[in-house]
Write a protein that holds these residues in place. Structure first.
Motif, PDB file in Angstrom:
ATOM      1  N   ILE A 186      26.263 -18.180 -22.236  1.00 52.13           N
ATOM      2  CA  ILE A 186      25.024 -18.661 -22.861  1.00 52.13           C
ATOM      3  C   ILE A 186      25.277 -19.120 -24.296  1.00 52.13           C
ATOM      4  N   ASP A 187      26.105 -18.367 -25.027  1.00 51.58           N
ATOM      5  CA  ASP A 187      26.437 -18.724 -26.409  1.00 51.58           C
ATOM      6  C   ASP A 187      27.076 -20.113 -26.463  1.00 51.58           C
ATOM      7  N   SER A 188      26.548 -20.987 -27.317  1.00 53.54           N
ATOM      8  CA  SER A 188      26.942 -22.398 -27.245  1.00 53.54           C
ATOM      9  C   SER A 188      28.407 -22.628 -27.636  1.00 53.54           C
ATOM     10  N   ARG A 189      28.944 -21.800 -28.547  1.00 53.23           N
ATOM     11  CA  ARG A 189      30.347 -21.993 -28.897  1.00 53.23           C
ATOM     12  C   ARG A 189      31.258 -21.578 -27.730  1.00 53.23           C
ATOM     13  N   GLU A 190      30.934 -20.426 -27.120  1.00 56.26           N
ATOM     14  CA  GLU A 190      31.705 -19.976 -25.937  1.00 56.26           C
ATOM     15  C   GLU A 190      31.602 -20.981 -24.780  1.00 56.26           C
ATOM     16  N   ARG A 191      30.420 -21.578 -24.681  1.00 55.50           N
ATOM     17  CA  ARG A 191      30.149 -22.550 -23.629  1.00 55.50           C
ATOM     18  C   ARG A 191      31.045 -23.774 -23.758  1.00 55.50           C
ATOM     19  N   VAL A 192      31.134 -24.298 -24.998  1.00 55.03           N
ATOM     20  CA  VAL A 192      31.985 -25.465 -25.244  1.00 55.03           C
ATOM     21  C   VAL A 192      33.452 -25.102 -24.977  1.00 55.03           C
ATOM     22  N   ALA A 193      33.857 -23.896 -25.389  1.00 52.85           N
ATOM     23  CA  ALA A 193      35.236 -23.455 -25.147  1.00 52.85           C
ATOM     24  C   ALA A 193      35.520 -23.388 -23.643  1.00 52.85           C
ATOM     25  N   ARG A 194      34.548 -22.882 -22.871  1.00 51.20           N
ATOM     26  CA  ARG A 194      34.711 -22.799 -21.417  1.00 51.20           C
ATOM     27  C   ARG A 194      34.858 -24.195 -20.797  1.00 51.20           C
ATOM     28  N   LEU A 195      34.017 -25.128 -21.260  1.00 49.56           N
ATOM     29  CA  LEU A 195      34.096 -26.501 -20.728  1.00 49.56           C
ATOM     30  C   LEU A 195      35.468 -27.126 -21.035  1.00 49.56           C
ATOM     31  N   LYS A 196      35.972 -26.885 -22.229  1.00 53.92           N
ATOM     32  CA  LYS A 196      37.291 -27.437 -22.606  1.00 53.92           C
ATOM     33  C   LYS A 196      38.398 -26.820 -21.742  1.00 53.92           C
ATOM     34  N   GLU A 197      38.274 -25.520 -21.460  1.00 53.17           N
ATOM     35  CA  GLU A 197      39.251 -24.852 -20.601  1.00 53.17           C
ATOM     36  C   GLU A 197      39.182 -25.432 -19.182  1.00 53.17           C
TER      37      GLU A 197
END
Lengths: 250, 250
Positions: free
Chosen positions: A162-173
């Protein structure tokens, strides 16, 4: 090895031992049961007297749709959800020690895939009981088949953070694993955020990457559409509140 | 966007357009079709006249098992395997442009999962055809359900690398993803190497890690056993030449 042999009840991998714990998939939509459930499961559903379910009301309804003449009042239901304690989970298999077959039914689709049934199965395995999966609908597998994406290597990741920074990191991974491992990436989102996540993906990832949006699988409004993110960026769609699964590949 | 809109035939995600490309799972063992295939698939199999298959002989046999009275000689089969050229693949969907429904049947289990069907599906998606997955047996999903492992996050990796250095690197990467991401790792091995890979895993990975060996899924000798690698290290087993799938978790 002594410890392991004691903790894990069975002596030999191939020994077949009654009773059995069945993993019984249920329907994912209001369509007819025969569309998605093999007739053998339906016969089995009429025979079993001990069920572990997420919700008694929907489980009863599913069993009645399988067999309208089923004797519902003779059936014992144990409720398994995220509020169930580990002690309660451990005692749920007690009917098996008395020799009874049991079955786990999930709210929709396959039990123990993206739902709490796996804990009960783990205990049954530790006790050396026979565990048998039955065939039924899975939005993960059905969307993957129809996406046109790599089915030789794929990962299901559940919900995005849910956290937007973690979310972007997940998408990049996910992007890295698509590129380096040719691994299809599959995930879900809370249904009221379906439209928002599509918009987010079109901004965070390359336009040539392919997104498959698979919605209302097995339902009346089933739609499974694979297009580049550049297409989704300007497309008209509305998946609000419809159960939907997302797949990425390139 | 113009280019994408032209290349990707459909204007709107929800438009339903006949004809349809069905993904039709087949049996994985010699058991009765009704055990693993919903009756709706069986009716559909009797109606469709254009099939894309890996092997005509086994596809004919599967269709006859679905419907002994089927008019096999009226059916057109296109063969899709790893020798099929991209040009041949592109022309396989020609019957759809003439308005006919088609279906892909794999050798065993779900088409386009761990087999070549995905290329045809990708073309159908690009042309904007309706693609519909049907329910059927999948050793990946069925073994995951019965393993007791995490079904909220899992990856299927296909075959392990043959080169022993790459193989060890892959196992270490799987170990990392189990620890850091709680992601169940699923893979297969050439059936005559099943026993060897179990021995290899017990040496390369920690003894407390859990290995599920799922063998002959849906068959007479089905066996799905989850135990720590320390248990497998001294257990007696023989999975030689039996279709088997492996799952790791801790």
């Amino acid at each position: 090895m002594e410890a392991a042999a004691t903790e894990y009840g069975m002596e030999r991998p191939r020994m077949k031992k009654s009773p059995c714990l069945y993993l019984m998939p249920s329907t994912m939509s209001d369509g007819t049961v025969e569309n998605v459930i093999p007739s053998t499961n339906i016969l089995l559903a009429s025979r079993i007297r001990y069920f572990i379910v997420e919700n008694v009301r929907t489980a009863r309804r599913f069993l009645r749709r399988c067999d309208p003449s089923i004797a519902i009042d003779d059936i014992t239901f144990s409720v398994l959800n995220r509020h169930t304690s580990p002690e309660e989970i451990a005692s749920m298999l007690d009917p098996m020690s008395a020799g009874h077959d049991m079955a786990i039914i999930s709210e929709a689709g396959c039990p123990a895939i993206a739902d709490p049934g796996a804990d009960v199965v783990a205990i049954a395995q530790r006790k050396g009981y026979r565990v048998e999966p039955l065939v039924g609908p899975s939005s993960i597998l059905m969307s993957l088949m129809a996406s046109g994406f790599n089915g030789q290597s794929f990962a299901f990741l559940g919900y995005l953070p849910i956290d937007s920074r973690e979310r972007v990191a997940r998408l990049k991974e996910m992007e890295r694993r698509i590129q380096n491992e040719r691994q299809t990436q599959i995930f879900i989102e809370t249904p009221y955020r379906n439209n928002r996540i599509i918009a987010e993906l079109t901004k965070a990832l390359p336009g040539r990457m392919l997104l498959c949006v698979a919605s209302d699988i097995t339902g009346e409004r089933q739609s499974i559409i694979t297009r580049p993110l550049s297409w989704w960026a300007t497309a008209k769609y509305n998946y609000d509140k419809i159960p939907t699964i997302f797949l990425l590949y390139s």
